[in-house]
Design an enzyme around this catalytic site. Structure first.
Site, PDB file in Angstrom:
ATOM      1  N   THR A  21       0.854  -1.190   0.000  1.00  0.00           N
ATOM      2  CA  THR A  21       0.000   0.000   0.000  1.00  0.00           C
ATOM      3  C   THR A  21       0.891   1.240   0.000  1.00  0.00           C
ATOM      4  OG1 THR A  21      -1.975   1.009   0.990  1.00  0.00           O
ATOM      5  CG2 THR A  21      -0.356   0.102   2.527  1.00  0.00           C
ATOM      6  N   ASN A  22       0.360   2.381   0.391  1.00  0.00           N
ATOM      7  CA  ASN A  22       1.138   3.621   0.383  1.00  0.00           C
ATOM      8  C   ASN A  22       0.784   4.468   1.598  1.00  0.00           C
ATOM      9  OD1 ASN A  22      -1.192   5.391  -0.384  1.00  0.00           O
ATOM     10  ND2 ASN A  22      -1.187   4.001  -2.124  1.00  0.00           N
TER      11      ASN A  22
END
Ligand code: CTP
Ligand code: CA
Length: 228
Positions: A33-34
């Protein structure tokens, strides 16, 4: 809380906002993810709702509580988000893509937790590109529909952002230089440059994300008035 006028250019408009960072599974206990917190998207959804719009928020996982009066569609992966946006877009007057979308996902998701092996110090995970949602939406876009994108850049902010404005056929692009302190991902503040095809860029000051949301929604609202 300030008093708001009874009708605004956004009253009754159907607004679709996406927020949060999408998740791409590697195995049952790991994902890619980020740093997105979802705060900017949630603030825009809230501001739109307060101005009388009918707001649907498609959200990848965040720690936030959805704003009151907004319909929430939770999603995990980029492909889930792409499906939800594509399905809702036909009935949408304004799409705001504030989600931080994973550009790549693992080619394969392991069914079982990946184990360390004694004979190999390296692990390669093969990734493949995800769907570019805004690019896909551009092909479905009808006259009168407004699409708004975000661009997080660490270099050549205006050049990169302008290219995205054109390539994704956007009406507005909200660009932020995430290499600057206090800007973009995760924090409570942001500083953005609002780009539009026929207008000089508008640069905001560094401010609370709710203040930035108001400025962004003001520009979207002006755009509606021009096109309406
Ligand atoms: N976006 C999208 N689908 C993707 C990736 C991004 O719709 N698969 C949207 C984002 O929600 C954002 C805009 O496109 O509104 C720009 O995202 P950004 O990550 O800045 O641009 P990319 O086109 O992914 O290019 P790059 O990351 O390589 O700069
Ligand atoms: Ca990207």
């Amino acid at each position: 809380e300030t008093l708001r006028p009874q009708t605004t250019p956004l009253t009754g408009k159907k607004v679709l906002v996406t927020a949060g960072g999408t998740r791409e599974r590697i195995d049952p206990v790991r994902f890619i993810t980020n740093d997105s917190s979802g705060k900017m998207g949630y603030a825009i959804a809230e501001e739109m709702q307060q101005r009388g719009a009918t707001v649907t928020l498609i959200s990848a996982p965040t720690k936030l509580t959805p704003p009151a009066g907004v319909s929430l569609i939770p999603v995990l992966t980029t492909e889930d988000l792409a499906d939800a946006v594509t399905k809702a877009f036909k009935q949408t007057d304004i799409l705001v893509m504030a989600a931080a979308v994973a550009d790549f996902k693992p080619v394969n998701t392991a069914d079982q937790k990946i184990k360390k092996s004694a004979d190999n110090d390296q692990l390669t995970i093969k990734l493949t590109k995800t769907t570019d949602i805004l690019k896909q939406v551009a092909r479905l876009k009808q006259p009168g529909q407004i699409t708004v994108g975000f661009a997080a850049e660490t270099q050549n902010l205006l050049d990169n952002a302008n290219q995205k404005l054109i390539a994704k056929q956007l009406d507005l692009l909200i660009a932020n230089d995430v290499s600057k302190p206090g800007v973009g991902f995760n924090g409570d503040t942001n500083q953005v440059t609002i780009l539009q095809p026929d207008q000089a860029p508008i640069k905001t000051t560094l401010a609370d994300k709710h203040t930035i949301a108001k400025q962004v929604v003001d520009q979207i609202s002006q755009r509606l008035q021009k096109e309406g």
